[in-house]
Structure formats: C-alpha cells, structure tokens
Design a protein around this motif. Structure first.
Motif, PDB file in Angstrom:
ATOM      1  N   LYS A  81     -38.700 -26.854 -31.769  1.00  0.00           N
ATOM      2  CA  LYS A  81     -39.751 -26.166 -31.007  1.00  0.00           C
ATOM      3  C   LYS A  81     -40.921 -27.122 -30.736  1.00  0.00           C
ATOM      4  O   LYS A  81     -41.435 -27.200 -29.622  1.00  0.00           O
ATOM      5  CB  LYS A  81     -40.196 -24.938 -31.818  1.00  0.00           C
ATOM      6  CG  LYS A  81     -41.489 -24.308 -31.433  1.00  0.00           C
ATOM      7  CD  LYS A  81     -41.236 -23.020 -30.674  1.00  0.00           C
ATOM      8  CE  LYS A  81     -42.512 -22.287 -30.301  1.00  0.00           C
ATOM      9  NZ  LYS A  81     -43.162 -22.789 -29.120  1.00  0.00           N
ATOM     10  N   ILE A  82     -41.301 -27.868 -31.768  1.00  0.00           N
ATOM     11  CA  ILE A  82     -42.479 -28.748 -31.623  1.00  0.00           C
ATOM     12  C   ILE A  82     -42.222 -29.827 -30.573  1.00  0.00           C
ATOM     13  O   ILE A  82     -43.004 -29.998 -29.628  1.00  0.00           O
ATOM     14  CB  ILE A  82     -42.855 -29.372 -32.990  1.00  0.00           C
ATOM     15  CG1 ILE A  82     -43.331 -28.270 -33.945  1.00  0.00           C
ATOM     16  CG2 ILE A  82     -43.924 -30.450 -32.816  1.00  0.00           C
ATOM     17  CD1 ILE A  82     -43.538 -28.707 -35.379  1.00  0.00           C
ATOM     18  N   ILE A  83     -41.117 -30.541 -30.707  1.00  0.00           N
ATOM     19  CA  ILE A  83     -40.812 -31.602 -29.732  1.00  0.00           C
ATOM     20  C   ILE A  83     -40.426 -30.970 -28.386  1.00  0.00           C
ATOM     21  O   ILE A  83     -40.786 -31.492 -27.324  1.00  0.00           O
ATOM     22  CB  ILE A  83     -39.665 -32.515 -30.228  1.00  0.00           C
ATOM     23  CG1 ILE A  83     -40.001 -33.112 -31.590  1.00  0.00           C
ATOM     24  CG2 ILE A  83     -39.377 -33.634 -29.209  1.00  0.00           C
ATOM     25  CD1 ILE A  83     -41.199 -33.993 -31.642  1.00  0.00           C
ATOM     26  N   GLY A  84     -39.714 -29.845 -28.451  1.00  0.00           N
ATOM     27  CA  GLY A  84     -39.341 -29.148 -27.201  1.00  0.00           C
ATOM     28  C   GLY A  84     -40.585 -28.811 -26.376  1.00  0.00           C
ATOM     29  O   GLY A  84     -40.610 -29.012 -25.160  1.00  0.00           O
ATOM     30  N   LEU A 227     -48.639 -42.261 -40.714  1.00  0.00           N
ATOM     31  CA  LEU A 227     -48.751 -40.806 -40.658  1.00  0.00           C
ATOM     32  C   LEU A 227     -48.612 -40.310 -39.226  1.00  0.00           C
ATOM     33  O   LEU A 227     -49.061 -40.968 -38.283  1.00  0.00           O
ATOM     34  CB  LEU A 227     -50.098 -40.364 -41.226  1.00  0.00           C
ATOM     35  CG  LEU A 227     -50.284 -40.582 -42.732  1.00  0.00           C
ATOM     36  CD1 LEU A 227     -51.718 -40.281 -43.151  1.00  0.00           C
ATOM     37  CD2 LEU A 227     -49.303 -39.726 -43.536  1.00  0.00           C
ATOM     38  N   THR A 228     -47.993 -39.171 -39.084  1.00  0.00           N
ATOM     39  CA  THR A 228     -47.801 -38.601 -37.748  1.00  0.00           C
ATOM     40  C   THR A 228     -49.138 -38.293 -37.077  1.00  0.00           C
ATOM     41  O   THR A 228     -50.112 -37.933 -37.738  1.00  0.00           O
ATOM     42  CB  THR A 228     -46.950 -37.314 -37.815  1.00  0.00           C
ATOM     43  OG1 THR A 228     -46.756 -36.821 -36.498  1.00  0.00           O
ATOM     44  CG2 THR A 228     -47.587 -36.232 -38.672  1.00  0.00           C
ATOM     45  N   GLU A 229     -49.149 -38.419 -35.770  1.00  0.00           N
ATOM     46  CA  GLU A 229     -50.360 -38.059 -35.021  1.00  0.00           C
ATOM     47  C   GLU A 229     -50.164 -36.721 -34.319  1.00  0.00           C
ATOM     48  O   GLU A 229     -51.005 -36.280 -33.548  1.00  0.00           O
ATOM     49  CB  GLU A 229     -50.676 -39.153 -33.997  1.00  0.00           C
ATOM     50  CG  GLU A 229     -51.255 -40.385 -34.673  1.00  0.00           C
ATOM     51  CD  GLU A 229     -51.222 -41.616 -33.801  1.00  0.00           C
ATOM     52  OE1 GLU A 229     -51.129 -41.484 -32.573  1.00  0.00           O
ATOM     53  OE2 GLU A 229     -51.276 -42.719 -34.376  1.00  0.00           O
ATOM     54  N   ILE A 230     -49.047 -36.088 -34.575  1.00  0.00           N
ATOM     55  CA  ILE A 230     -48.754 -34.805 -33.917  1.00  0.00           C
ATOM     56  C   ILE A 230     -49.273 -33.663 -34.797  1.00  0.00           C
ATOM     57  O   ILE A 230     -48.802 -33.473 -35.930  1.00  0.00           O
ATOM     58  CB  ILE A 230     -47.241 -34.683 -33.651  1.00  0.00           C
ATOM     59  CG1 ILE A 230     -46.802 -35.819 -32.719  1.00  0.00           C
ATOM     60  CG2 ILE A 230     -46.882 -33.321 -33.081  1.00  0.00           C
ATOM     61  CD1 ILE A 230     -45.316 -35.959 -32.534  1.00  0.00           C
ATOM     62  N   ALA A 231     -50.262 -32.946 -34.280  1.00  0.00           N
ATOM     63  CA  ALA A 231     -50.949 -31.926 -35.090  1.00  0.00           C
ATOM     64  C   ALA A 231     -49.967 -30.915 -35.687  1.00  0.00           C
ATOM     65  O   ALA A 231     -50.083 -30.544 -36.861  1.00  0.00           O
ATOM     66  CB  ALA A 231     -51.995 -31.217 -34.232  1.00  0.00           C
ATOM     67  N   ALA A 232     -48.991 -30.493 -34.895  1.00  0.00           N
ATOM     68  CA  ALA A 232     -48.061 -29.456 -35.372  1.00  0.00           C
ATOM     69  C   ALA A 232     -47.216 -29.927 -36.555  1.00  0.00           C
ATOM     70  O   ALA A 232     -46.699 -29.103 -37.312  1.00  0.00           O
ATOM     71  CB  ALA A 232     -47.156 -28.999 -34.230  1.00  0.00           C
ATOM     72  N   PHE A 233     -47.076 -31.236 -36.721  1.00  0.00           N
ATOM     73  CA  PHE A 233     -46.323 -31.753 -37.874  1.00  0.00           C
ATOM     74  C   PHE A 233     -47.188 -31.835 -39.139  1.00  0.00           C
ATOM     75  O   PHE A 233     -46.727 -32.272 -40.187  1.00  0.00           O
ATOM     76  CB  PHE A 233     -45.727 -33.132 -37.577  1.00  0.00           C
ATOM     77  CG  PHE A 233     -44.488 -33.086 -36.726  1.00  0.00           C
ATOM     78  CD1 PHE A 233     -43.537 -32.088 -36.896  1.00  0.00           C
ATOM     79  CD2 PHE A 233     -44.256 -34.041 -35.758  1.00  0.00           C
ATOM     80  CE1 PHE A 233     -42.384 -32.039 -36.116  1.00  0.00           C
ATOM     81  CE2 PHE A 233     -43.111 -34.009 -34.965  1.00  0.00           C
ATOM     82  CZ  PHE A 233     -42.172 -33.002 -35.149  1.00  0.00           C
ATOM     83  N   LYS A 234     -48.463 -31.441 -39.005  1.00  0.00           N
ATOM     84  CA  LYS A 234     -49.349 -31.483 -40.176  1.00  0.00           C
ATOM     85  C   LYS A 234     -49.745 -30.072 -40.616  1.00  0.00           C
ATOM     86  O   LYS A 234     -50.558 -29.901 -41.507  1.00  0.00           O
ATOM     87  CB  LYS A 234     -50.607 -32.285 -39.829  1.00  0.00           C
ATOM     88  CG  LYS A 234     -50.319 -33.750 -39.531  1.00  0.00           C
ATOM     89  CD  LYS A 234     -51.583 -34.538 -39.328  1.00  0.00           C
ATOM     90  CE  LYS A 234     -51.813 -34.889 -37.892  1.00  0.00           C
ATOM     91  NZ  LYS A 234     -52.908 -35.757 -37.616  1.00  0.00           N
ATOM     92  N   GLU A 235     -49.177 -29.086 -39.963  1.00  0.00           N
ATOM     93  CA  GLU A 235     -49.557 -27.694 -40.244  1.00  0.00           C
ATOM     94  C   GLU A 235     -48.429 -26.945 -40.941  1.00  0.00           C
ATOM     95  O   GLU A 235     -47.266 -27.251 -40.731  1.00  0.00           O
ATOM     96  CB  GLU A 235     -49.861 -26.965 -38.913  1.00  0.00           C
ATOM     97  CG  GLU A 235     -51.083 -27.500 -38.215  1.00  0.00           C
ATOM     98  CD  GLU A 235     -51.125 -27.102 -36.741  1.00  0.00           C
ATOM     99  OE1 GLU A 235     -50.193 -26.390 -36.293  1.00  0.00           O
ATOM    100  OE2 GLU A 235     -52.069 -27.512 -36.061  1.00  0.00           O
TER     101      GLU A 235
END
Ligand code: SF4
Ligand code: SF4
Length: 275
Positions: A81-84, A227-235
């Motif tokens: 979902k996140i990458i999609g 560290l990832t810069e994608i907000a959804a991967f930190k939630e």
C-alpha cells in the motif's frame, strides 16, 4: 551533446527528482524487453508499447528493535500500500507532465523480475543471497518500477558481484542460499500455510522468528543502515508480535494477507500457546 539527448536527460532528471521527492533513495532506467517477465495478472496493466522501466528503490530501514520477532520489512504497515500509493502519485504526475505517454506502476506484485530490472537500471549488484545491494539502502529496500511508453535512454547496468565473502551462506540457518529449492528458507516457512514440521518449529524457536527472516541481510557487510525517509515507514511500527496485538494489526501489515491462523500458528511454534 545532441539536442535530442539533452531533452532525454531533462526528462530523466525530472522523473528522478520527482521520485526522489516522493521518497525513492535511488532511480534508474532499463529497457523493458531485457527484463525477464513473470506471468501474472498484473501483466494486463502494462501499457501497450511500453519500452522502458523506470526503476526505483525505496528504503524501509527504521532502526533496530530489541526482542523483534518479525523481519524488518514487516514492522511498518504494508509496503504494497505504501509504495503503491507513492507510485500512483508519481504516475499521476508523469501523466500530467508528459501527455500522450502511458505509465503503470508495480511493486512486488509485478510482471517483471524486479531484482534484474534494478541491476540493469544501475541500482546495484545482486548478492549471493539473491537480493539487490544498493549503495544507498544496502539490502533494506523495496523495488518499484513504472513501465512507460516514453523513450528514455537506459542507465548503465551495474557490473560485478557482491564481495562473495560467504557470510550470508554461513549464517543462513537452513542452507537455502544457493539451493535449487528455496522452500526451506525460513522466510518461506513462516509464510507457508498448513502444519509446520517439528524441525521447522524448532528452527523458529531457535531464531525467535514469527514472520520472515533477516539473517542473510543483517550479516552482509555491504549492507547499510540509512534510515528511511518515507514517513509511512516510520509510523505504527510493530516489531514484536503477540497474540494480543495480532488481530488489530491484521489489516495493516504485510503479513496480514496470510490470515490470523498462520500467524497464531507461528506464535505458538515460537512461544507455546501463552504469548
Ligand atoms: S532469509 Fe533466512 S533462511 Fe532465507 S536464505 Fe536468508 S538467512 Fe537463509
Ligand atoms: S554476505 Fe557476502 S557473499 Fe553474502 S551477499 Fe553479502 S557480500 Fe555477498
């Protein structure tokens, strides 16, 4: 540089910058017909006449978690979902910016061999464990690709191999690396339906693994911990699965597609009935 080539570079720069603004760590291009095709229903979405794949890697590493019992990729919410969603946003942008060109995004559920596409697009070499090693994300990433009818010059493919140090092979608890049949891989075992053998349960207990396996990724000296810069991967991170929290997370996590019974079976294999 010819005018045509310059124009092509500008188009590519626009695409790279847009995808990086959305969180991609690295972006490249390859010819679609050089990539092995994997028959699947998603094939129907490839635009007619698509010649090029825009390939991007999206890092998901968000840190170390003591007591973690799932693979790191499964700690955040479902990457499909996140990458999609990120790819949909990119496609909408490209359709507007490059009218009369078609685009379709894929991630994991893809008619293309994504690892090969990434290697051809200059995004890294393939390790002995079969995974792409990217200079930015190491081995903690998902690969996404956008098939397009645009005529974009391909990137230089990544040449060479990993270090060949053999650490992944030595650390693998199942001997799956290099084996013809990958079904023994612990990650595949935790995803398989049906009953687990006594041997498989013992292995899961020993490694403390309820879902997936990161061992060959974690030991690789070519890995990085950016560290990832994608907000959804930190939630909404869930590094430790327990009987109590599984049901709530079922609809949000990548492992949810397997259903509650497989996860409960795995928890029982690792901890007994109590956890
Ligand atoms: S994921 Fe685990 S079991 Fe599978 S190949 Fe890597 S180390 Fe071996
Ligand atoms: S651990 Fe060594 S052999 Fe395995 S993928 Fe990494 S560099 Fe290659």
């Amino acid at each position: 540089m010819s005018k045509e080539k310059m124009f092509n570079c500008e188009q590519k720069d626009y695409i790279i910058n847009r995808l990086k603004a959305l969180g991609a760590a690295d972006v490249g291009f390859c010819l679609a017909d050089r990539v092995e095709r994997i028959p699947c229903r998603a094939e129907q979405r490839i635009p007619a006449g698509a010649k090029v794949l825009i390939v991007a890697v999206f890092g998901y590493y968000s840190g170390e978690y003591p007591g973690r019992n799932v693979a790191k990729y499964a700690i955040p919410n479902d990457y499909h979902k996140i990458i999609g969603d990120l790819l949909k946003e990119a496609v909408a942008d490209f359709e507007e910016h490059f009218p009369n060109r078609q685009f379709a995004g894929f991630c994991d559920v893809s008619p293309f061999n994504e690892t090969q596409a990434a290697q051809l697009a200059g995004l890294g070499v393939v390790g002995k464990n079969g995974l792409l090693i990217n200079k930015e994300t190491g081995l903690y990433h998902f690969i996404g690709e956008i098939a397009t009818t645009m005529e974009l010059e391909p990137s230089e493919p990544s040449e060479g191999e990993c270090l060949g140090c053999g650490r992944c092979t030595a650390a693998c608890p199942t001997g799956a690396i290099g084996a013809a049949d990958k079904q023994g891989c612990l990650s595949a075992v935790t995803q398989r339906k049906g009953e687990l053998t006594a041997e498989e349960q013992k292995l899961m207990r020993k490694t403390g693994t309820v879902w997936g396996c990161d061992i060959c990724i974690d030991v690789c000296p070519m890995n990085g911990k950016r560290l990832t810069e994608i907000a959804a991967f930190k939630e909404e991170l869930l590094p430790v699965l327990e009987q109590e929290n599984v049901k709530d997370a079922l609809k949000k996590k990548a492992w949810g597609y397997r259903g509650i019974s497989v996860i409960k079976r795995n928890l029982a294999a690792v901890y007994g009935e109590e956890k």
